[in-house]
Design an enzyme around this catalytic site. Structure first.
Site, mmCIF file in Angstrom:
data_model
loop_
_atom_site.group_PDB
_atom_site.id
_atom_site.type_symbol
_atom_site.label_atom_id
_atom_site.label_comp_id
_atom_site.label_asym_id
_atom_site.label_seq_id
_atom_site.Cartn_x
_atom_site.Cartn_y
_atom_site.Cartn_z
ATOM 1 N N SER A 199 17.030 -15.998 -26.898
ATOM 2 C CA SER A 199 16.087 -14.745 -26.639
ATOM 3 C C SER A 199 16.638 -13.925 -28.236
ATOM 4 O O SER A 199 15.659 -13.557 -28.991
ATOM 5 C CB SER A 199 15.850 -14.057 -25.629
ATOM 6 O OG SER A 199 17.415 -13.478 -25.416
ATOM 7 N N TYR A 200 17.962 -13.798 -28.245
ATOM 8 C CA TYR A 200 18.566 -12.815 -29.325
ATOM 9 C C TYR A 200 18.274 -13.411 -30.445
ATOM 10 O O TYR A 200 17.860 -12.682 -31.474
ATOM 11 C CB TYR A 200 20.175 -12.807 -28.895
ATOM 12 C CG TYR A 200 20.619 -11.845 -29.986
ATOM 13 C CD1 TYR A 200 20.980 -10.478 -29.991
ATOM 14 C CD2 TYR A 200 21.618 -12.690 -30.894
ATOM 15 C CE1 TYR A 200 21.630 -9.809 -30.879
ATOM 16 C CE2 TYR A 200 22.451 -11.870 -31.539
ATOM 17 C CZ TYR A 200 22.229 -10.474 -31.650
ATOM 18 O OH TYR A 200 23.014 -9.652 -32.720
ATOM 19 N N GLY A 201 18.523 -14.906 -30.765
ATOM 20 C CA GLY A 201 18.410 -15.449 -31.945
ATOM 21 C C GLY A 201 16.954 -15.352 -32.610
ATOM 22 O O GLY A 201 16.543 -15.078 -33.892
ATOM 23 N N LYS A 232 15.906 -11.807 -33.551
ATOM 24 C CA LYS A 232 16.658 -11.359 -34.791
ATOM 25 C C LYS A 232 16.043 -12.109 -36.088
ATOM 26 O O LYS A 232 15.623 -11.533 -37.291
ATOM 27 C CB LYS A 232 18.288 -11.778 -34.875
ATOM 28 C CG LYS A 232 19.071 -10.776 -34.101
ATOM 29 C CD LYS A 232 18.788 -9.638 -34.420
ATOM 30 C CE LYS A 232 19.585 -8.540 -33.703
ATOM 31 N NZ LYS A 232 19.352 -7.073 -33.924
#
Length: 250
Positions: free
Chosen positions: A152-154, A157
């Site tokens: 989710s973070y990647g 970003k």
């Protein structure tokens, strides 16, 4: 003259970590800064601490509250009279393997990252055109290279980097510059990781050619000051890896 004398900046997530380092560097470079964070007490304490170096204000906002985001820009302009730089540094996420990542986890990462960045950029646009200002968004090597538990973070970003590329093309003719910083720094989150997984931390440092972790203010903040300054007036549409060479982009 300080690099950012007379400039006004918004820094999201500025109560702690990398974003606090950026806010500190901006204030010391002469900028007036509105720190935006959902943590009221910590945000007020950070604003009071950095207020010793210049003009700093704090606004408590949950970036998941989309309706509240235009008010962030309104408050900066009301308080300081203009806006020169928007720094979208805030990001929340859950570290989960892809097979375990829930819709709620993806909503959190995209809501605090992509959606907040997108809506704040839209709200800031007319003011940045007026000041011929800039946007500094934050990406991550976790998105560029891919890392376990960072689905989710990647994703958030990399979506932010794509949004930034489009904005650089569309807003460039009006003098507004858009750049991305991908940091590796001694934030509270990284410090917790070091304490709980010292071997993994040491292994990661070993992958950094400069063999050290960056400082939130003197490394990441300094890079952000450069991108916001006149020294970078011909720099837009770029991803700057401020990570000691961990991700080599050339």
């Amino acid at each position: 003259m300080k690099q950012l004398d007379g400039k006004v900046a918004i820094v999201t997530g500025g109560a702690r970590g990398v974003a606090k380092g950026v806010a500190a560097a901006f204030v010391k470079a002469g900028a007036k800064v509105l720190i935006v964070d959902r943590e009221q007490d910590l945000g007020e304490a950070t604003a009071a601490e950095l207020g010793a170096f210049g003009d700093v204000a704090f606004l408590a906002v949950d970036l998941m509250d989309r309706a509240a985001l235009p008010g962030v820009v309104d408050e900066a302009v009301r308080r300081f009279g203009r806006l020169d730089t928007l720094v979208n540094a805030a990001q929340a996420s859950q570290q989960l393997l892809l097979k375990d990542t829930t819709v709620e986890a993806m909503d959190l990462a995209l809501g605090t990252g992509l959606w907040a960045t997108f809506l704040l950029m839209q709200a800031a646009y007319p003011h940045l055109v007026a000041s011929r200002g800039s946007v500094i968004n934050f990406g991550s090597g976790a998105g560029i290279e891919g890392m376990p538990t960072q689905a989710s973070y990647g994703a958030a970003k990399e979506a932010i980097r794509s949004l930034s590329k489009t904005a650089a093309v569309e807003w460039g003719p009006e003098g507004v510059r858009i750049n991305v910083i991908c940091p590796f720094a001694n934030s509270p989150g990284v410090e917790i990781w070091r304490q709980h997984f010292p071997e993994a931390y040491a292994a990661q440092i070993g992958k950094v050619p400069l063999r050290r972790i960056g400082d939130c203010e003197s490394d990441i903040g300094a890079a952000a000051v450069f991108l916001a300054s006149e020294a970078a007036s011909y720099v837009t549409g770029q991803t700057l890896m401020v990570d000691g060479g961990q991700v080599r982009s050339f």
